[in-house]
Design a protein around this motif. Structure first.
Motif, PDB file in Angstrom:
ATOM      1  N   ALA B  66      22.767  28.998  41.200  1.00 26.46           N
ATOM      2  CA  ALA B  66      24.186  29.249  40.921  1.00 26.46           C
ATOM      3  C   ALA B  66      24.960  27.936  41.064  1.00 26.46           C
ATOM      4  CB  ALA B  66      24.735  30.316  41.865  1.00 26.46           C
ATOM      5  N   ALA B  67      24.647  27.169  42.090  1.00 31.05           N
ATOM      6  CA  ALA B  67      25.300  25.860  42.238  1.00 31.05           C
ATOM      7  C   ALA B  67      24.998  24.991  41.021  1.00 31.05           C
ATOM      8  CB  ALA B  67      24.822  25.183  43.527  1.00 31.05           C
ATOM      9  N   PHE B  68      23.747  25.002  40.581  1.00 32.30           N
ATOM     10  CA  PHE B  68      23.381  24.246  39.380  1.00 32.30           C
ATOM     11  C   PHE B  68      24.193  24.716  38.176  1.00 32.30           C
ATOM     12  CE2 PHE B  68      20.747  24.287  35.491  1.00 32.30           C
ATOM     13  CZ  PHE B  68      20.598  22.926  35.287  1.00 32.30           C
ATOM     14  N   HIS B  69      24.311  26.016  37.985  1.00 34.71           N
ATOM     15  CA  HIS B  69      25.037  26.537  36.819  1.00 34.71           C
ATOM     16  C   HIS B  69      26.516  26.122  36.851  1.00 34.71           C
ATOM     17  CE1 HIS B  69      21.499  28.722  35.799  1.00 34.71           C
ATOM     18  NE2 HIS B  69      21.660  29.705  36.633  1.00 34.71           N
ATOM     19  N   VAL B  70      27.107  26.156  38.041  1.00 30.46           N
ATOM     20  CA  VAL B  70      28.523  25.757  38.149  1.00 30.46           C
ATOM     21  C   VAL B  70      28.672  24.285  37.756  1.00 30.46           C
ATOM     22  CG1 VAL B  70      30.433  25.386  39.759  1.00 30.46           C
ATOM     23  CG2 VAL B  70      29.108  27.506  39.871  1.00 30.46           C
ATOM     24  N   VAL B  71      27.784  23.450  38.277  1.00 29.94           N
ATOM     25  CA  VAL B  71      27.849  22.017  37.974  1.00 29.94           C
ATOM     26  C   VAL B  71      27.577  21.778  36.487  1.00 29.94           C
ATOM     27  CG1 VAL B  71      26.754  19.786  38.424  1.00 29.94           C
ATOM     28  CG2 VAL B  71      27.262  21.346  40.330  1.00 29.94           C
ATOM     29  N   PHE B  72      26.580  22.451  35.967  1.00 30.06           N
ATOM     30  CA  PHE B  72      26.180  22.297  34.562  1.00 30.06           C
ATOM     31  C   PHE B  72      27.280  22.767  33.618  1.00 30.06           C
ATOM     32  CE2 PHE B  72      24.338  23.734  30.618  1.00 30.06           C
ATOM     33  CZ  PHE B  72      23.309  22.859  30.333  1.00 30.06           C
ATOM     34  N   GLY B 130      27.216  16.889  40.964  1.00 30.30           N
ATOM     35  CA  GLY B 130      28.181  17.888  41.417  1.00 30.30           C
ATOM     36  C   GLY B 130      28.700  17.466  42.778  1.00 30.30           C
ATOM     37  N   LEU B 131      30.015  17.474  42.933  1.00 31.72           N
ATOM     38  CA  LEU B 131      30.621  17.045  44.201  1.00 31.72           C
ATOM     39  C   LEU B 131      31.433  18.187  44.794  1.00 31.72           C
ATOM     40  CD1 LEU B 131      31.063  14.468  41.934  1.00 31.72           C
ATOM     41  CD2 LEU B 131      31.340  13.354  44.170  1.00 31.72           C
TER      42      LEU B 131
END
Lengths: 342, 342, 342
Positions: B66-72, B130-131
């Motif tokens: 989910a973190a990856f998807h938000v950043v992506f 992503g920060l």
């Protein structure tokens, strides 16, 4: 060595076994919001923190049936992965409200086994308890399922059929600490009908209907971490994914707001039958019958015992054929106790 | 002046460019709940605050993917709005767990460009970070895409092809501060298999399948604020809305719980290919292969390198034809590092 | 006695009546997450707590239209259960941002009635206010609906048609306390266009489109506790479940990010028409026209008046036929004020 879960078969169960289930779950405001998106949930105690506080609770709890689904979902990999049928429920009790940020886990105890005469299947009874992060039991219920044997030659166990109450006594019901309906706001709750306005034998057609969609029942069933493949995999069920019975229970219960808006808290589950399967495209409607009423000893709080019937098509109030079998349009026949302002 | 975003074309990129992406996003328990409704997510570290605390974390993080998807998702308007193809990933590292109430934003740096011989398209490599609200990097990855030129006569840039690691070294992996699997509860986690029980070369069929629906992949893709119109607009893709590749990644990863329940945290992404497109109605299944194992230096914590393959139909463990091309039923071939209790 | 809600009929309304609506609702991060899953919502002020704080708010509010839907949904059982048509909106004002954990309730006052010449229906005007747990009005609007009479022989009431502003004056708009766009970050917000870059009469095609699904509009409509059966029951609407008009409003508004990313806060609703019904399978697109601009007196904050048109098919910027009727592909024609950085 096979790493995936093959599930348990009939011969793997024995009376007295304790099965702690994976995976613990912290329920949050995310689940609360989703419950209201998935079902037409409008009972005020579960919708408004302010309303819940006015009734003596710390805030609005997670819906009682959502708590049930979370507890139930965890049992699926250990109890019903190889189940042929979900046969019944009894002695369901909600003992503590569940609030956002509580973490729930489930433990089941095998309380009965009985091999069927065909030698290929058997019935297993389990009492399941849901516990929170303080190891307090938040709810418990008994269910029994028919399970396949892996090895038809495995010897039949000694038959143990537990004695279960047909109906919980009013004294069995747990009233949440602090609950107080003496300042209950009927206007905000949505209907003027109090406990005293309902008569035993009265029936209520809840009027509204919802045509169910594949995406919705899968979102719900996944949210409760129920992994039974019959609900998700169309290649496994080419005639249609079977909708989780709990989805029908929640849909019917929330539809029953229209006529039972003040039957706020579910505290007891006496029994229930999933009379016929439900599939996407079916339009679920609901009707209720008042089976009993009781005082609780808590000021302002009465208990009402309700039959909740979910249907797809057909007229309300029809239930069984002359031969005693459920009519084909009946999806659910549930018997529960709820708390109402007197 | 046109106010809408036309996206960038190949000639708009140059090595060294830094692209800060809109829109920052505070992730909450809402996203956490939705992730569990959209995918059969059951890894205990991401399901239970209590379990996460017992493993040394402050609470249950938002799922790594989910973190990856938000950043992506934030990179789409700047990187892939005019992309012809998503070619690959490399050097993906999760550096800090993301918790509810963290606010994420993304920044990409162009690290390579190469015009194709047809003169109409080119390949762009970006490293995206992503920060969080403290300007800490929570994750980073490289991806490369084929992008159209707006002006075919634009001169070709000097070719720069970045050197990328085929596989991250175990020493590249960031182990979250405080992580400790020495009191890991395998019962609550759902499976008894520890790091030592897996062998390099071992393959696992994850058995379960999910038939995907339009509403579900769109809910997911929107939640990550990924705006690529191929996923949403049937008039733009009359043959079917293309499902966001990340939806397939998350579905396969969560299905892999069955057999890899203890591969808790994703910490490295070595590479990945979206082998074939996925559409609503496809039934996604998954299998894994253990590619490598490594110690991490952290007590109780081992690293396992896994190939995760998502399929629609067909038998598990088949991947490519003799000519080296992916079989038509293969959706995804992902290569990642995860952390497991030793 | 019938326990279910029959709804109100035309003869049940009289000018001056005050109708407090059930059921209060605590909005949470669950609703916030769901709004971003259901709509392509990207306005930064509603996506990032950090961005909202940099603009002088305490945190990211619930989307203005989500607040509207919550307030509106509560009125359905009392106002529009027997409505034949939703005729219009006016004088809509957002007075306070709504934050997660606020509890909203709604109260309507009847401000006009007019029986139609057919004697079978009439028009009812109500001014609805949404209040929070501190009894502060967070928003208000007028709407009027055509309602059936239960008894055609009921006498016609004295006609009262309220005087309503065609357009709110800039001085009518409430600017949230503390709002300050002087350090507004256009990069994070997603577009460089400020208030000064828009010209009265300018039109913007928002380009993107979304093909809507049954599951999605029902999830949304239920989340706002809107119970109108036309949205849910296919047996009641065999030709297709009618999509809640507010779903179209939110879809169009969020699509308008592409070109109006800095039209952050909705503060006024001048009027709106649901020109044609929307059904699952329709692909919603949107275009806007700048109708007016005004200063607000608050440093850095300008007001922009926008027409927002949602369509299904057809070319942008076409609205009405020569006879003054909406073209059949127009779904929505909305007139609202928003706040932008100058």
């Amino acid at each position: 060595m096979v790493k995936t879960n093959p599930g348990r078969f009939f011969e793997d169960y024995s009376v007295g076994q304790v099965l702690p289930h994976a995976v613990p779950r912290t329920v949050t405001e995310g689940e609360r919001g989703l419950y209201h998106a998935l079902y037409p949930a409008r009972h005020a105690l579960y919708s408004s923190d302010e309303f819940a506080r006015a009734c003596g609770l710390q805030e609005s709890p997670i819906d009682d049936l959502a708590a049930f689904h979370v507890v139930f979902g965890k049992t699926v990999p250990d109890i019903s992965l190889n189940a042929v049928a979900n046969l019944g429920y009894a002695e369901g009790r909600w003992l503590l409200p569940v609030y956002a940020s509580d973490t729930l886990r489930s433990v089941s105890e095998v309380i009965g086994v009985k091999q069927n005469s065909n030698g290929k299947t058997g019935v297993v009874w389990v009492r399941t308890r849901g516990l929170n992060q303080l190891d307090e039991v938040v709810m418990e219920y008994v269910r029994w399922v028919m399970v396949r044997k892996a090895n038809p030659d495995a010897p039949a166990p000694e038959t143990v059929v537990p004695e279960l109450k047909k109906v919980l006594e009013p004294s069995d019901l747990a009233i949440p600490e602090g609950l107080d309906f003496s300042n209950y706001d009927f206007g905000l709750a949505g209907e003027p009908h109090r406990w005293g306005d309902y008569e035993i034998g009265e029936t209520i057609d809840h009027v509204d209907g919802v045509t169910v969609e594949e995406a919705e029942h899968m979102l719900a069933t996944r949210l409760w971490q129920n992994t039974a493949k019959v609900h998700f995999d169309l290649t496994f069920r080419p005639d249609g994914r079977l909708i989780y019975g709990g989805h029908v229970i929640s849909m019917a219960r929330t539809l029953s707001f229209n006529g039972l808006a003040n039957a706020q808290m579910i505290v007891g589950l006496n029994g229930g039958a999933h009379a016929n399967p439900c599939f996407a495209g079916d339009t679920i409607k609901a009707w209720s019958e008042v089976l009993d009423k009781a005082e609780t000893g808590v000021p302002g709080v009465g208990a009402i015992r309700l039959r909740l019937v979910a249907t797809k098509g057909g007229e309300p109030f029809a239930l069984k054929n002359e031969d005693g079998r459920y009519q084909p349009n009946v999806l659910l026949d549930l018997d529960y106790w709820a708390l109402m302002p007197i």
